[in-house]
Design an enzyme around this catalytic site. Structure first.
Site, short mmCIF file in Angstrom:
data_model
loop_
_atom_site.label_atom_id
_atom_site.label_comp_id
_atom_site.label_asym_id
_atom_site.label_seq_id
_atom_site.Cartn_x
_atom_site.Cartn_y
_atom_site.Cartn_z
CG HIS A 126 -0.24 7.75 -9.69
ND1 HIS A 126 -0.74 7.49 -10.94
CD2 HIS A 126 0.90 7.01 -9.58
CE1 HIS A 126 0.07 6.66 -11.58
NE2 HIS A 126 1.06 6.35 -10.78
CD GLU A 170 3.84 -1.71 -5.93
OE1 GLU A 170 3.65 -2.55 -6.82
OE2 GLU A 170 4.41 -0.61 -6.13
#
Lengths: 449, 325
Positions: free
Chosen positions: B126, B57
């Site tokens: 998540h 990321e």
């Protein structure tokens, strides 16, 4: 400075109070919360407290006397209130002596109190014109007690134990109206905590009679139009309404909306009228209490419609539609309500059945219990104003009908009939033939079997 | 149109008119995006403009920053909010500050998109929400799309704007249906009044807007009031004017957010009301937020940890009754 104690309003209906007994005499030192008198309202005897500390200077009325709500009954000299705290503490100890000290162990230290001048409501109260309320609740003087718990008394106490519990908005409103929240909550006139709506409601009740409020609501006026400080009556509001030429607002109810839609649609139709009169001899002869003229006119019209299919025709998106039966919409009014309920397939019904259906429908119109299906399925209309003495008129076509017959009163043995027709469905020649048929059936005894 | 289709259409239209617009992220190319937002774009615009990246990321956003400096209009997709933590240095230290640090010489026409929030049993790592952290970064525009029409128009404007926009989506909104009025552009900085009312202002954003709307009929019936529901949409900057008008009208404020209560974004809204609109408030504001726990995997516990329509209705009704409603 002088702190005036006024005759409190202890109930909504209280206009004056009787002083039962004084609990203090001139020269006495009183602390805030001390009971100084007992007052009898129209409902009960209650205690009057001082919201300030000071020395009783003057008692304005004697025991047993009455005084109007808001009038000054006692004056308390609060000099020394603005002095520095420490100095006053000293003075208090010196005058009251050591003995008093243990008796008030829960008294909060004065320095814990918020400075009165910081309270937003104070500025507003100071800036507002003096009113009964200011007098009644001792103006801003009482605010210095705003965070001090009250001593026991017979008057209703705020449940939370805090002197003032109100939302910021309620406080801002109270300041706008010059209300003393603490005193009002203390007197049980405002709930704890108080919200904006409570203040509005209180002000409304205080400054407007119930009938005045009703009028204000009915005319969609704002209470802000009327100065606070006195109670407004219905007559004053009515005078304001008349002076300012304010119309009574009447929102359109569903019925009125339906009427407007129907007549506007009718006005757009290409229509024309034909005028004639029918012989009333047989109609009058067979008229009875049950079998009214309207019942016979329905029958007569239905018979004529069965012989002229153009009057059983409607114009739809797919073209003309010819309906098998004679179904008539009849104008029926009850007060402001106007309906065009439909009487279906009258060709197959005898006169007694039609009379029963009409009287049942009258009941439904009166009680407003007309169903949507009662208003559907007609191809021609009938409006009879004969019973009102109207000689001749013409009517507007209802929804999808091809035309409507407007019937006046009987004159010299004849009744005037005006047909209004939708030229898209019925032409002038057809209409003339239809009118001749009505006239013919009206003089035919077999129609009246 | 579905929410994800609205996003897809916004990206597609921008890519069609400006070849500088590129997308990059994990599985955004051949796979069409984890939530099918970039479906079909690689076939139309090729792999050079729909770039599948490694699972990294920091490099996704770092590359986007470099592309933006170099004149492209990158749209970086982070698969889920939790993964954006790895990219915070690029988002906070670079994307949001380079315009300032370069005295305005560097513009960063870029968008970072990610879905966040509690979906269905994706567990603690998540399921989080980061609008509170990212809205606290000066120089970063933060938009949260709850409405399908907003999703289309706001994403389009985010792509075409010369400043970095953090575009927050919600995992449970991708299949939400809604009307898109393509011809009427909207101001993405403005809050949306979802429903007008006069007694109570309920402020929310993202999926909670829908949950609030589900709860509103019960609230209105039980309290006999009318609620005004506001979807903030732009979390930074905040549309204070819309909030102010509503709170002044109703005098009561409830903020509903899915994120944890402590330090949650809704506190900012309550703070605004208390500081700027104190005398308009007719009750202490109420905040409904998630519990201060990691989001549990167990479905019952998961639902217990966040506001649901039933809980929203019950809490507001209870609060309303003790606050003069």
């Amino acid at each position: 400075m002088a702190y005036k104690i006024v005759m409190p309003q202890l109930s909504d209906s209280m206009e004056e109070g009787k002083l039962i007994s004084w609990k203090v005499k001139p020269g006495d030192h009183v602390k805030m919360g001390d009971v100084i008198a007992e007052v009898e309202s129209d409902k009960a005897i209650m205690e009057v407290q001082s919201f300030k500390e000071g020395v009783v200077k003057e008692l304005k009325i004697k025991e047993g006397e009455s005084a109007p709500v808001g009038s000054v009954i006692a004056v308390i000299d609060t000099d020394g209130e603005e002095e520095p705290r420490a100095k006053r503490q000293e003075g208090k100890l010196a005058t009251e002596g050591e003995v008093k000290k243990p008796s008030q162990p829960s008294s909060p230290h004065p320095q814990e109190n918020p400075k009165p001048s910081k309270e937003p409501k104070l500025e507003a109260v100071k800036g507002s014109p003096s009113s009964v309320v200011d007098e009644l609740f001792g103006k801003q003087e009482s605010a210095s007690t705003s965070s001090t718990p009250h001593p026991p008394s017979s008057i209703h106490h705020p449940s939370s134990g805090e002197a003032v519990s109100a939302s910021p908005k309620a406080r801002a409103l109270a300041a706008k109206y010059g209300l003393d929240l603490e005193a009002l909550q203390h007197a049980g006139k405002l709930p704890v905590p108080a919200h904006a709506e409570d203040i509005e409601r209180y002000v409304q009740r205080r400054y407007f009679t119930p009938k005045a409020l009703e009028l204000i609501e009915r005319y969609h006026l704002s209470t802000d139009l009327f100065p606070k400080g006195k109670k407004h009556t219905e007559a004053e509001i009515q005078a304001y309404i008349e002076a300012h030429d304010i119309p009574l607002p009447r929102p359109l109810d569903p019925m009125r909306q339906a009427i407007i839609a129907t007549v506007e649609a009718a006005a757009k139709k290409p229509t024309y009228r034909i005028y004639d009169r029918i012989d009333a001899t047989l109609l009058k002869k067979h008229e009875s209490k049950e079998r009214t003229l309207t019942v016979w006119l329905l029958k007569l019209l239905a018979e004529a419609m069965m012989r002229h299919e153009c009057t059983r025709t409607t114009l739809g998106p797919g073209g003309l539609q010819v309906w098998p039966g004679a179904s008539i919409s009849l104008a029926m009014a009850h007060g402001e309500a106007l309906y065009m309920p439909v009487f279906r397939d009258l060709q197959s019904k005898d006169i007694g059945t039609i009379a029963q259906e009409l009287s049942a429908m009258k009941e439904r119109v009166k009680s407003g219990r007309i169903k949507p299906e009662d208003l559907k399925g007609s191809t021609f209309g009938l409006s009879n104003l004969g019973m009102t003495g109207i000689e001749r008129f013409d009517a507007m076509i209802n929804s999808d009908d091809s035309g409507i017959a407007a019937v006046g009163c009987e004159i010299d043995g004849f009744i005037a009939v005006t047909l209004t027709l939708d030229h898209r469905i019925v032409n002038g020649y057809q209409a003339a033939e239809f009118m001749q048929m009505i006239k013919k059936l009206a003089v035919d005894e077999t129609t009246f079997r | 149109m579905l929410y994800r289709e609205a996003l897809n259409r916004a990206i597609d239209e921008c890519m069609a008119v400006d070849e500088k617009v590129v997308i990059l992220g994990e599985d955004v190319g051949r796979y069409g995006g984890s939530y099918r937002v970039s479906e079909g774009l690689v076939a139309k615009y090729g792999e050079a403009r729909c770039i599948d990246t490694p699972i990294a990321e920091l490099s996704i956003v770092g590359n986007a920053v470099g592309m933006a400096i170099g004149g492209l209009r990158p749209i970086a997709e982070i698969m889920t909010a939790n993964f954006s933590l790895l990219a915070f240095d690029q988002i906070i230290n670079h994307a949001s500050k380079l315009h300032y640090m370069s005295n305005g010489k560097i513009r960063l026409p870029m968008v970072v998109r990610f879905p966040q929030g509690v979906s269905k049993q994706l567990a603690a790592q998540h399921s989080e929400s980061y609008e509170q952290m990212l809205s606290a970064v000066p120089g970063l525009i933060v938009w949260a799309a709850s409405d399908v029409n907003y999703a289309y128009h706001a994403l389009k404007q985010a792509i075409l704007m010369d400043d970095p926009v953090l575009f927050i989506e919600h995992e449970l909104l991708y299949n939400k249906k809604g009307e898109v009025d393509v011809d009427t552009p909207l101001d993405p900085f403005k809050a949306r009044i979802v429903k007008e009312g006069k007694d109570l202002t309920i402020v929310s954003y993202l999926k909670m807007v829908d949950d609030v709307m589900t709860a509103v009929p019960t609230i209105e019936k039980e309290l006999g009031i009318s609620c005004e529901v506001i979807d903030l949409q732009s979390l930074n900057p905040i549309d204070h004017a819309t909030l102010e008008a509503s709170i002044k009208k109703t005098g009561r404020l409830v903020v509903v957010e899915e994120d944890h209560y402590t330090g949650g974004y809704g506190a900012q809204i309550v703070s605004f009301a208390a500081e700027k609109l104190f005398y308009a408030l007719d009750a202490a504001p109420l905040r409904l937020a998630g519990e201060d726990v990691p989001i549990p995997y167990n479905r019952s516990l998961e639902l217990a940890s966040i506001p649901t329509p039933e809980k929203i209705a019950a809490r507001i009704v209870e609060w309303g009754k003790s606050n003069g409603l």
